[in-house]
Design an enzyme around this catalytic site. Sequence first.
Site, PDB file in Angstrom:
ATOM      1  N   GLY A 142       0.780  -1.239   0.000  1.00 56.08           N
ATOM      2  CA  GLY A 142       0.000   0.000   0.000  1.00 56.08           C
ATOM      3  C   GLY A 142       0.809   1.285   0.000  1.00 56.08           C
ATOM      4  O   GLY A 142       0.372   2.291  -0.544  1.00 56.08           O
ATOM      5  N   GLU A 147       3.579   4.329   5.932  1.00 57.94           N
ATOM      6  CA  GLU A 147       2.425   3.426   5.870  1.00 57.94           C
ATOM      7  C   GLU A 147       1.325   4.078   5.032  1.00 57.94           C
ATOM      8  O   GLU A 147       1.220   5.311   4.985  1.00 57.94           O
ATOM      9  CB  GLU A 147       1.959   3.154   7.313  1.00 57.94           C
ATOM     10  CG  GLU A 147       0.706   2.323   7.491  1.00 57.94           C
ATOM     11  CD  GLU A 147       0.794   0.882   7.017  1.00 57.94           C
ATOM     12  OE1 GLU A 147       1.107   0.688   5.843  1.00 57.94           O
ATOM     13  OE2 GLU A 147       0.509  -0.028   7.811  1.00 57.94           O
ATOM     14  N   ASP A 148       0.524   3.267   4.378  1.00 55.16           N
ATOM     15  CA  ASP A 148      -0.557   3.819   3.555  1.00 55.16           C
ATOM     16  C   ASP A 148      -1.672   4.392   4.415  1.00 55.16           C
ATOM     17  O   ASP A 148      -2.061   5.547   4.269  1.00 55.16           O
ATOM     18  CB  ASP A 148      -1.105   2.758   2.584  1.00 55.16           C
ATOM     19  CG  ASP A 148      -1.471   1.435   3.257  1.00 55.16           C
ATOM     20  OD1 ASP A 148      -1.358   1.319   4.505  1.00 55.16           O
ATOM     21  OD2 ASP A 148      -1.888   0.507   2.545  1.00 55.16           O
ATOM     22  N   ASP A 167      -5.881   2.158  10.282  1.00 53.99           N
ATOM     23  CA  ASP A 167      -7.291   1.900  10.581  1.00 53.99           C
ATOM     24  C   ASP A 167      -7.398   1.647  12.081  1.00 53.99           C
ATOM     25  O   ASP A 167      -7.614   2.570  12.860  1.00 53.99           O
ATOM     26  CB  ASP A 167      -7.760   0.723   9.729  1.00 53.99           C
ATOM     27  CG  ASP A 167      -9.241   0.448   9.887  1.00 53.99           C
ATOM     28  OD1 ASP A 167      -9.871   1.042  10.778  1.00 53.99           O
ATOM     29  OD2 ASP A 167      -9.783  -0.359   9.112  1.00 53.99           O
ATOM     30  N   LYS A 198      -7.684   6.901  10.055  1.00 57.29           N
ATOM     31  CA  LYS A 198      -9.105   6.894  10.424  1.00 57.29           C
ATOM     32  C   LYS A 198      -9.185   7.021  11.940  1.00 57.29           C
ATOM     33  O   LYS A 198      -9.061   6.015  12.643  1.00 57.29           O
ATOM     34  CB  LYS A 198      -9.755   5.585  10.003  1.00 57.29           C
ATOM     35  CG  LYS A 198      -9.775   5.317   8.516  1.00 57.29           C
ATOM     36  CD  LYS A 198     -10.441   3.980   8.259  1.00 57.29           C
ATOM     37  CE  LYS A 198     -10.361   3.572   6.824  1.00 57.29           C
ATOM     38  NZ  LYS A 198     -10.874   2.211   6.593  1.00 57.29           N
ATOM     39  N   PHE A 238     -14.142   2.491   3.996  1.00 49.45           N
ATOM     40  CA  PHE A 238     -13.126   1.772   3.231  1.00 49.45           C
ATOM     41  C   PHE A 238     -12.826   2.548   1.952  1.00 49.45           C
ATOM     42  O   PHE A 238     -13.719   2.815   1.163  1.00 49.45           O
ATOM     43  CB  PHE A 238     -13.597   0.362   2.895  1.00 49.45           C
ATOM     44  CG  PHE A 238     -12.510  -0.504   2.348  1.00 49.45           C
ATOM     45  CD1 PHE A 238     -11.590  -1.120   3.192  1.00 49.45           C
ATOM     46  CD2 PHE A 238     -12.380  -0.693   0.976  1.00 49.45           C
ATOM     47  CE1 PHE A 238     -10.570  -1.909   2.691  1.00 49.45           C
ATOM     48  CE2 PHE A 238     -11.358  -1.484   0.453  1.00 49.45           C
ATOM     49  CZ  PHE A 238     -10.455  -2.094   1.313  1.00 49.45           C
ATOM     50  N   VAL A 239     -11.550   2.916   1.783  1.00 44.08           N
ATOM     51  CA  VAL A 239     -11.171   3.723   0.624  1.00 44.08           C
ATOM     52  C   VAL A 239     -10.165   2.990  -0.257  1.00 44.08           C
ATOM     53  O   VAL A 239      -9.458   2.090   0.207  1.00 44.08           O
ATOM     54  CB  VAL A 239     -10.581   5.097   1.050  1.00 44.08           C
ATOM     55  CG1 VAL A 239     -11.608   5.926   1.786  1.00 44.08           C
ATOM     56  CG2 VAL A 239      -9.326   4.928   1.894  1.00 44.08           C
ATOM     57  N   ASP A 259      -5.831  -0.823  -2.068  1.00 34.91           N
ATOM     58  CA  ASP A 259      -6.528  -1.730  -2.978  1.00 34.91           C
ATOM     59  C   ASP A 259      -7.840  -2.262  -2.422  1.00 34.91           C
ATOM     60  O   ASP A 259      -8.121  -2.161  -1.228  1.00 34.91           O
ATOM     61  CB  ASP A 259      -5.640  -2.941  -3.263  1.00 34.91           C
ATOM     62  CG  ASP A 259      -5.592  -3.910  -2.070  1.00 34.91           C
ATOM     63  OD1 ASP A 259      -5.301  -3.431  -0.941  1.00 34.91           O
ATOM     64  OD2 ASP A 259      -5.873  -5.098  -2.247  1.00 34.91           O
ATOM     65  N   ARG A 309      -5.095   0.088  -6.902  1.00 33.90           N
ATOM     66  CA  ARG A 309      -3.890   0.735  -6.367  1.00 33.90           C
ATOM     67  C   ARG A 309      -3.417   1.831  -7.313  1.00 33.90           C
ATOM     68  O   ARG A 309      -2.810   2.808  -6.883  1.00 33.90           O
ATOM     69  CB  ARG A 309      -2.757  -0.289  -6.200  1.00 33.90           C
ATOM     70  CG  ARG A 309      -2.996  -1.322  -5.118  1.00 33.90           C
ATOM     71  CD  ARG A 309      -1.694  -2.051  -4.792  1.00 33.90           C
ATOM     72  NE  ARG A 309      -1.916  -3.309  -4.091  1.00 33.90           N
ATOM     73  CZ  ARG A 309      -2.104  -3.412  -2.774  1.00 33.90           C
ATOM     74  NH1 ARG A 309      -2.105  -2.345  -2.027  1.00 33.90           N
ATOM     75  NH2 ARG A 309      -2.288  -4.595  -2.209  1.00 33.90           N
TER      76      ARG A 309
HETATM   77  P1  5GP Z   1      -4.791  -1.475  10.823  1.00 32.56           P
HETATM   78  O1  5GP Z   1      -3.826  -2.484  11.313  1.00 32.56           O
HETATM   79  O2  5GP Z   1      -4.426  -0.067  11.180  1.00 32.56           O
HETATM   80  O3  5GP Z   1      -6.201  -1.808  11.225  1.00 32.56           O
HETATM   81  O4  5GP Z   1      -4.854  -1.628   9.268  1.00 32.56           O
HETATM   82  C1  5GP Z   1      -3.839  -1.195   8.451  1.00 32.56           C
HETATM   83  C2  5GP Z   1      -3.881  -1.854   7.082  1.00 32.56           C
HETATM   84  O5  5GP Z   1      -5.213  -2.230   6.702  1.00 32.56           O
HETATM   85  C3  5GP Z   1      -3.448  -0.870   6.052  1.00 32.56           C
HETATM   86  O6  5GP Z   1      -2.058  -0.919   5.869  1.00 32.56           O
HETATM   87  C4  5GP Z   1      -4.209  -1.301   4.819  1.00 32.56           C
HETATM   88  O7  5GP Z   1      -3.505  -2.301   4.127  1.00 32.56           O
HETATM   89  C5  5GP Z   1      -5.488  -1.883   5.378  1.00 32.56           C
HETATM   90  N1  5GP Z   1      -6.596  -0.890   5.370  1.00 32.56           N
HETATM   91  C6  5GP Z   1      -7.136  -0.249   6.417  1.00 32.56           C
HETATM   92  N2  5GP Z   1      -8.123   0.580   6.052  1.00 32.56           N
HETATM   93  C7  5GP Z   1      -8.203   0.476   4.704  1.00 32.56           C
HETATM   94  C8  5GP Z   1      -9.020   1.108   3.719  1.00 32.56           C
HETATM   95  O8  5GP Z   1      -9.890   1.957   3.966  1.00 32.56           O
HETATM   96  N3  5GP Z   1      -8.794   0.751   2.433  1.00 32.56           N
HETATM   97  C9  5GP Z   1      -7.858  -0.171   2.069  1.00 32.56           C
HETATM   98  N4  5GP Z   1      -7.733  -0.440   0.775  1.00 32.56           N
HETATM   99  N5  5GP Z   1      -7.066  -0.787   2.970  1.00 32.56           N
HETATM  100  C10 5GP Z   1      -7.235  -0.454   4.269  1.00 32.56           C
END
Ligand code: 5GP
Length: 183
Positions: free
Chosen positions: A48, A103-104, A107, A135, A156-157, A163, A169
Amino acid sequence: MRASDLEQDFDRVLFTQEQVEARVAEVAAQIDADYEGRDILMVGVLNGAVMTLADLCRSMRSHMTMDWMAVSSYGAGTKSSGVVRILKDLSGDIEGKDVLIVEDIIDTGLTLSYLVQNLRSRGPKSLEIMAMFRKPEALTSPVDVRYVGFDIPNEFVVGYGLDYAGRYRNLTDVATLAPHVYA
Ligand code: 5GP
């Protein structure tokens, strides 16, 4: 690909390519100011963060090197599995280096909390985080993020590296998906 190229797949554009580019340039300038005279090891989280790291480092004036890690995240779905696994580790040593994780999106914060803990144990001189999107409502594992591109609602974006089932992507705008795409 622009959102207008595949309009029927998207519900709403949150940020245009131009808005993303402008914000990346602002964050790059901030990083340059903070790290003046230092070499930065930018650690991108695959897949990402590919676009963010590529654009960010090209907007920066500081010396930098890059390395990549891959960790498990959502698979093909839109909900976190809650389990973090290293799929690909760094190629080099980070001991004594100024490390900036790129990091992308954050969440729940679970992935980054794990990464920070893991990388800190390897003895970097400093360890900071840049996340293109965050978020805030969904943050259950609080992480100290130094640089954030945009705070976004709890949706979810896709686009700019993010992706859905491996697709989108290469979308240069950032958008939410139309319901029929999930069906
Ligand atoms: P976390 O561990 O913070 O819950 O999630 C991080 C990872 O979940 C991100 O690096 C990404 O790969 C994926 N992710 C979280 N939210 C989104 C979203 O809105 N869209 C997409 N495409 N991936 C997300």
